[in-house]
Design an enzyme around this catalytic site. Sequence first.
Site, mmCIF file in Angstrom:
data_model
loop_
_atom_site.group_PDB
_atom_site.id
_atom_site.type_symbol
_atom_site.label_atom_id
_atom_site.label_comp_id
_atom_site.label_asym_id
_atom_site.label_seq_id
_atom_site.Cartn_x
_atom_site.Cartn_y
_atom_site.Cartn_z
ATOM 1 C CE1 TYR A 1 57.387 30.206 72.389
ATOM 2 C CE2 TYR A 1 59.079 31.738 71.655
ATOM 3 C CZ TYR A 1 57.942 31.477 72.387
ATOM 4 O OH TYR A 1 57.350 32.478 73.122
ATOM 5 C CG HIS B 1 51.138 27.754 76.503
ATOM 6 N ND1 HIS B 1 50.702 28.788 75.724
ATOM 7 C CD2 HIS B 1 50.214 27.612 77.495
ATOM 8 C CE1 HIS B 1 49.583 29.261 76.220
ATOM 9 N NE2 HIS B 1 49.257 28.563 77.290
HETATM 10 C C1 DHK Z 1 53.785 31.046 72.519
HETATM 11 C C2 DHK Z 1 53.855 32.396 72.454
HETATM 12 O O1 DHK Z 1 53.862 33.019 71.279
HETATM 13 C C3 DHK Z 1 53.991 33.222 73.663
HETATM 14 O O2 DHK Z 1 53.392 34.490 73.508
HETATM 15 C C4 DHK Z 1 53.446 32.535 74.892
HETATM 16 C C5 DHK Z 1 53.624 30.318 73.796
HETATM 17 C C6 DHK Z 1 54.006 31.123 75.000
HETATM 18 C C7 DHK Z 1 54.263 28.943 73.721
HETATM 19 O O3 DHK Z 1 55.099 28.612 74.563
HETATM 20 O O4 DHK Z 1 53.918 28.170 72.837
HETATM 21 O O5 DHK Z 1 53.757 33.287 76.034
#
Ligand code: DHK
Length: 147
Positions: free
Chosen positions: A24, A101
């Site tokens: 992330y 996402h």
């Molecule tokens: C964020 C999340 O919390 C996951 O549950 C998803 C998404 C993906 C992201 O990539 O921002 O699967």
Amino acid sequence: MAKPVFILNGPNLNMLGTREPEIYGRDTLDDVRARAQGRASQLGLSIDFRQTNHEGELIGWIQEARGAASGIILNAGSLTHTSIGVLDALSAAELPVIEVHLSNIFRRESFRHHSYVSAAAKGVICGFGVQGYELALDAMAKLAPVS
Ligand code: DHK
């Protein structure tokens, strides 16, 4: 006065920056908010940026958007993959919806490949990290009505 674009974030996105940074990234949600605010200002849009860990609160915000927003940019987090309630709220909102996402959900576990949100979205942006929110605003600027 033009209505704001609601930028809504679901569960665990408050943990950005420390949560699995290899997936992330290291930007925090406040960094995301600042970048989104900057791009919105360039585009002449106002935003209302929120995050919740609670499905019902997210649904309430989507219902609120129907009268108060010009469009919705939504990263529903895990609710993307589970919540028919979020889908129903988005369908009832009758607003342009852009699904975001950070990660490319199609390169990840198969349970992330299905999105309920997509059924109500104009389009989906995934895999571009924090930049995805700016790309969504660029797209929204061309979709949302001016007033
Ligand atoms: C964020 C999340 O919390 C996951 O549950 C998803 C998404 C993906 C992201 O990539 O921002 O699967």
